[in-house]
Enzyme design. Structure first.
Site, PDB file in Angstrom:
ATOM      1  N   ASN A   8       0.865  -1.173   0.000  1.00 46.78           N
ATOM      2  CA  ASN A   8       0.000   0.000   0.000  1.00 46.78           C
ATOM      3  C   ASN A   8       0.906   1.228   0.000  1.00 46.78           C
ATOM      4  O   ASN A   8       1.437   1.631   1.033  1.00 46.78           O
ATOM      5  CB  ASN A   8      -0.895  -0.023   1.254  1.00 46.78           C
ATOM      6  N   LYS A  10       0.192   4.243  -0.525  1.00 47.98           N
ATOM      7  CA  LYS A  10      -0.488   5.446  -0.029  1.00 47.98           C
ATOM      8  C   LYS A  10      -0.198   6.646  -0.946  1.00 47.98           C
ATOM      9  O   LYS A  10       0.055   6.448  -2.136  1.00 47.98           O
ATOM     10  CB  LYS A  10      -0.109   5.709   1.435  1.00 47.98           C
ATOM     11  N   HIS A  88      -9.953   1.294   4.221  1.00 43.14           N
ATOM     12  CA  HIS A  88      -8.728   1.491   5.014  1.00 43.14           C
ATOM     13  C   HIS A  88      -9.019   2.493   6.136  1.00 43.14           C
ATOM     14  O   HIS A  88      -9.782   3.444   5.936  1.00 43.14           O
ATOM     15  CB  HIS A  88      -7.612   2.007   4.100  1.00 43.14           C
ATOM     16  N   GLU A  90      -7.461   4.920   7.261  1.00 39.95           N
ATOM     17  CA  GLU A  90      -7.176   6.320   6.939  1.00 39.95           C
ATOM     18  C   GLU A  90      -8.344   6.951   6.182  1.00 39.95           C
ATOM     19  O   GLU A  90      -8.617   8.141   6.313  1.00 39.95           O
ATOM     20  CB  GLU A  90      -5.862   6.425   6.141  1.00 39.95           C
ATOM     21  N   GLU A 160      -6.085  -4.761  10.315  1.00 41.44           N
ATOM     22  CA  GLU A 160      -5.083  -3.726  10.545  1.00 41.44           C
ATOM     23  C   GLU A 160      -5.443  -2.939  11.799  1.00 41.44           C
ATOM     24  O   GLU A 160      -6.235  -1.979  11.727  1.00 41.44           O
ATOM     25  CB  GLU A 160      -5.040  -2.757   9.358  1.00 41.44           C
ATOM     26  N   GLY A 166       1.743   2.418  10.830  1.00 38.54           N
ATOM     27  CA  GLY A 166       2.707   3.502  10.720  1.00 38.54           C
ATOM     28  C   GLY A 166       3.370   3.889  12.030  1.00 38.54           C
ATOM     29  O   GLY A 166       4.001   4.940  12.126  1.00 38.54           O
ATOM     30  N   SER A 202       2.734  -1.948  10.553  1.00 40.73           N
ATOM     31  CA  SER A 202       4.165  -1.990  10.872  1.00 40.73           C
ATOM     32  C   SER A 202       4.835  -3.326  10.546  1.00 40.73           C
ATOM     33  O   SER A 202       5.686  -3.803  11.300  1.00 40.73           O
ATOM     34  CB  SER A 202       4.394  -1.604  12.337  1.00 40.73           C
ATOM     35  N   GLY A 223       2.604  -1.076   4.396  1.00 44.56           N
ATOM     36  CA  GLY A 223       2.647   0.344   4.059  1.00 44.56           C
ATOM     37  C   GLY A 223       4.090   0.825   3.957  1.00 44.56           C
ATOM     38  O   GLY A 223       4.772   0.611   2.945  1.00 44.56           O
TER      39      GLY A 223
HETATM   40  P1  PGA Z   1       2.317   0.455   7.773  1.00 42.65           P
HETATM   41  O1  PGA Z   1       0.922   0.713   6.998  1.00 42.65           O
HETATM   42  O2  PGA Z   1       2.904  -0.815   7.224  1.00 42.65           O
HETATM   43  O3  PGA Z   1       3.128   1.656   7.467  1.00 42.65           O
HETATM   44  O4  PGA Z   1       1.983   0.326   9.216  1.00 42.65           O
HETATM   45  C1  PGA Z   1       0.030  -0.342   6.761  1.00 42.65           C
HETATM   46  C2  PGA Z   1      -1.226   0.175   6.106  1.00 42.65           C
HETATM   47  O5  PGA Z   1      -1.699   1.267   6.459  1.00 42.65           O
HETATM   48  O6  PGA Z   1      -1.812  -0.483   5.225  1.00 42.65           O
END
Ligand code: PGA
Length: 239
Positions: A8, A10, A88, A90, A160, A166, A202, A223
């Site tokens: 992803n 983003k 997602h 976000e 998630e 993140g 993460s 991500g």
């Molecule tokens: P991350 O993001 O690996 O940076 O934690 C995962 C995601 O939001 O899909």
């Protein structure tokens, strides 16, 4: 068993950086399904490359077409994308997407032969309030966006936890096992089929192997660590 390894990206990378990213991917063809989800502006660019991957979008609109400035419909991406992320955290947070709107997005995906990767996860407050509340939260995310007409055979779920996205703080193996097992059983109860469950939050070079070793986990949604083409290639090639 086939694993799904999903990047992803983003809202990262400009045109030159994305070109550079593609140049530096070094993906070996294997039994896994490697899915890269860049910004929509790059979908066609990646489609034109001969890479051993599938292409995913990061979101689709919940409507069919029309007056929706800035949005992209499932019908508009269907010729390029086999997959898309839906719901997602976000998007749920920043764009106030609720489970019912997400349910509509799932329908638009299925109408256009796209497999949605439905993201679910609890925030830190819910996590701290106990596993029963985590369970209730995840079940309502699922049951409010899926129903008897859902195409369960064309559905992937990504667990998630919001507090792990993140932050550099992945959920523990115990937490991932507990929740993925719980989700698997719930989904089996409502669909009668085994639905693939991915973990995201993460994921990095030091934890991907143990996360993939969890028996109810069928893949990873990555991500930050997917932004480095070498890291993403290494994870994909060794999964
Ligand atoms: P991350 O993001 O690996 O940076 O934690 C995962 C995601 O939001 O899909």
């Amino acid at each position: 068993m086939k694993k799904y390894i999903v990047a992803n990206l983003k809202m990262n990378k400009n045109f030159d950086q994305f070109e550079n990213y593609l140049e530096n991917l070094n993906l070996k063809k294997n039994n896994n399904e490697i899915i890269i989800c860049p910004s929509n502006i790059f979908l066609e660019k990646i489609y034109k490359r001969d890479l051993p991957i599938s292409i995913g979008a990061q979101d689709v609109d919940h409507r069919v077409e029309g007056a929706a400035t800035g949005s992209t419909s499932a019908a508009q991406i269907k010729n390029i994308c086999d997959y898309t992320l839906v719901g997602h955290s976000e998007r749920r947070e920043t764009f106030s997407e609720n489970n019912f709107m997400i349910g509509e997005k799932l329908l638009r995906c299925w109408e256009n032969s796209i497999t949605p990767i439905l993201c679910v996860g609890e925030n830190l407050e819910i996590r701290k309030s106990g596993i029963k509340n985590v369970e209730n939260h995840l079940y309502s995310q699922i049951t409010q966006s899926l129903n008897d007409n859902s195409k369960f055979e064309k559905l992937i779920i990504a667990y998630e936890p919001i507090w792990a996205i993140g932050t550099g703080l992945s959920a523990s193996i115990k937490e991932v096992s507990e929740v993925s097992e719980m989700l698997k059983n719930k989904l089996l109860e409502i669909s009668n089929i085994e639905i693939s469950i991915l973990y995201g939050g993460s994921v990095n070079l030091s934890n991907y192997k143990e996360l993939l070793a969890v028996s109810s986990i069928s893949g990873l949604l990555i991500g930050s660590a997917s932004l480095d083409p070498k890291v993403f290639s290494e994870i994909s090639n060794n999964s």
